[in-house]
Design a protein around this motif. Structure first.
Motif, PDB file in Angstrom:
ATOM      1  N   GLU A   1      48.046  42.657  40.801  1.00  0.00           N
ATOM      2  CA  GLU A   1      47.214  41.644  41.466  1.00  0.00           C
ATOM      3  C   GLU A   1      47.949  40.315  41.571  1.00  0.00           C
ATOM      4  O   GLU A   1      47.937  39.660  42.626  1.00  0.00           O
ATOM      5  CB  GLU A   1      45.913  41.462  40.697  1.00  0.00           C
ATOM      6  CG  GLU A   1      44.890  40.539  41.353  1.00  0.00           C
ATOM      7  CD  GLU A   1      44.115  41.206  42.468  1.00  0.00           C
ATOM      8  OE1 GLU A   1      44.231  40.711  43.617  1.00  0.00           O
ATOM      9  OE2 GLU A   1      43.404  42.194  42.202  1.00  0.00           O
ATOM     10  N   ARG A  30      44.734  50.514  45.847  1.00  0.00           N
ATOM     11  CA  ARG A  30      43.425  49.907  45.573  1.00  0.00           C
ATOM     12  C   ARG A  30      43.461  48.386  45.733  1.00  0.00           C
ATOM     13  O   ARG A  30      42.564  47.790  46.318  1.00  0.00           O
ATOM     14  CB  ARG A  30      42.990  50.290  44.151  1.00  0.00           C
ATOM     15  CG  ARG A  30      41.587  49.884  43.772  1.00  0.00           C
ATOM     16  CD  ARG A  30      41.238  50.346  42.370  1.00  0.00           C
ATOM     17  NE  ARG A  30      42.080  49.723  41.355  1.00  0.00           N
ATOM     18  CZ  ARG A  30      41.827  48.517  40.831  1.00  0.00           C
ATOM     19  NH1 ARG A  30      40.785  47.812  41.237  1.00  0.00           N
ATOM     20  NH2 ARG A  30      42.630  48.016  39.894  1.00  0.00           N
ATOM     21  N   LYS A  44      45.600  47.077  49.530  1.00  0.00           N
ATOM     22  CA  LYS A  44      44.923  47.155  50.833  1.00  0.00           C
ATOM     23  C   LYS A  44      44.272  45.832  51.210  1.00  0.00           C
ATOM     24  O   LYS A  44      44.132  45.526  52.404  1.00  0.00           O
ATOM     25  CB  LYS A  44      43.886  48.275  50.829  1.00  0.00           C
ATOM     26  CG  LYS A  44      42.715  48.059  49.881  1.00  0.00           C
ATOM     27  CD  LYS A  44      41.745  49.227  49.926  1.00  0.00           C
ATOM     28  CE  LYS A  44      40.636  49.096  48.901  1.00  0.00           C
ATOM     29  NZ  LYS A  44      39.828  47.878  48.990  1.00  0.00           N
ATOM     30  N   LYS A  45      43.902  45.034  50.227  1.00  0.00           N
ATOM     31  CA  LYS A  45      43.259  43.748  50.500  1.00  0.00           C
ATOM     32  C   LYS A  45      44.241  42.749  51.104  1.00  0.00           C
ATOM     33  O   LYS A  45      43.834  41.763  51.720  1.00  0.00           O
ATOM     34  CB  LYS A  45      42.675  43.165  49.210  1.00  0.00           C
ATOM     35  CG  LYS A  45      41.607  44.020  48.547  1.00  0.00           C
ATOM     36  CD  LYS A  45      41.048  43.347  47.302  1.00  0.00           C
ATOM     37  CE  LYS A  45      42.067  43.252  46.185  1.00  0.00           C
ATOM     38  NZ  LYS A  45      41.500  42.681  44.928  1.00  0.00           N
ATOM     39  N   TYR A  46      45.527  42.993  50.924  1.00  0.00           N
ATOM     40  CA  TYR A  46      46.558  42.064  51.378  1.00  0.00           C
ATOM     41  C   TYR A  46      47.313  42.575  52.603  1.00  0.00           C
ATOM     42  O   TYR A  46      48.217  41.907  53.095  1.00  0.00           O
ATOM     43  CB  TYR A  46      47.542  41.781  50.237  1.00  0.00           C
ATOM     44  CG  TYR A  46      46.881  41.091  49.069  1.00  0.00           C
ATOM     45  CD1 TYR A  46      46.832  39.699  48.988  1.00  0.00           C
ATOM     46  CD2 TYR A  46      46.273  41.824  48.047  1.00  0.00           C
ATOM     47  CE1 TYR A  46      46.210  39.064  47.926  1.00  0.00           C
ATOM     48  CE2 TYR A  46      45.649  41.186  46.977  1.00  0.00           C
ATOM     49  CZ  TYR A  46      45.619  39.815  46.925  1.00  0.00           C
ATOM     50  OH  TYR A  46      44.983  39.181  45.863  1.00  0.00           O
TER      51      TYR A  46
END
Length: 200
Positions: free
Chosen positions: A47, A95, A98-100
């Motif tokens: 993260e 997991r 994918k947000k970035y």
């Protein structure tokens, strides 16, 4: 594209990094070397990496470890080395990563021939590779933004023969350029949910 390569200084990763650096902006991350440091067995480290580097178009992972030992010598903790590193490390890259990713971005994981053609002393590594294959095929059913996920699964590559060749009697060594094409197909092509096998 802006491409993050985790494990980009290793045997496979250095070849992958050299290719993608020609046409794309490449960032290399690793446990002990690279532009950024990351421990993929630790989700907080993953993260922190993504928060630091921001939006990406592609993530490639050629990192991850698992214990090689005779089955009778493997302890429960030995199995968790591969589960935490190569398996959950790569699961967490998807997991969290994918947000970035920008829309239509891709994530390419790395497994190996042991998932389909194991040799002695690889019970833990083969198990982890097979689990990643199942993960890749299932996770793409639920991703949005056009994000693609694939795994490149290669036989023992020529540049690793000195280290691993004795473990793979009779196996065909994979030329580095042939192995590289699996990553090119995953990142620059349209493959999705595929296990890109390069075994001969």
């Amino acid at each position: 594209m802006k491409v993050l390569i985790i494990g980009g200084k290793g045997t496979i990763g250095s070849k992958v990094s050299s290719y993608f650096s020609i046409k794309h902006e490449v960032l290399i991350a690793g446990r002990s070397s690279g532009d950024q440091l990351v421990d993929i067995s630790n989700s907080e480290s993953i993260e922190a990496l993504f928060k630091k580097i921001g939006a990406l178009d592609a993530i490639i992972c050629t990192a991850g470890e698992a214990k090689w030992a005779p089955f009778n010598d493997l302890s429960e903790d030995d199995y968790y080395i591969g589960i935490r590193s190569k398996l959950m490390g790569q699961v967490n890259l998807v997991r969290i990563g994918k947000k970035y990713l920008n829309p239509n971005g891709s994530i390419t994981l790395t497994t190996g021939i042991l998932a389909d053609d194991p040799v002695i002393m690889t019970t833990s590594a083969a198990m982890v590779n097979g689990a990643i294959h199942s993960f890749v095929k299932s996770v793409v059913l639920e991703l949005d933004k056009g994000i693609r996920v694939n795994a490149v699964s290669s036989g023992v590559v020529e540049d690793a023969l000195d280290k691993y060749g004795d473990y793979f009697p009779g196996h065909n060594p994979i030329p580095m350029d042939k192995m590289l094409r699996g990553y090119i197909r995953s990142v620059e092509g349209k493959a999705n949910g595929e296990i890109i096998r390069i075994y001969d």
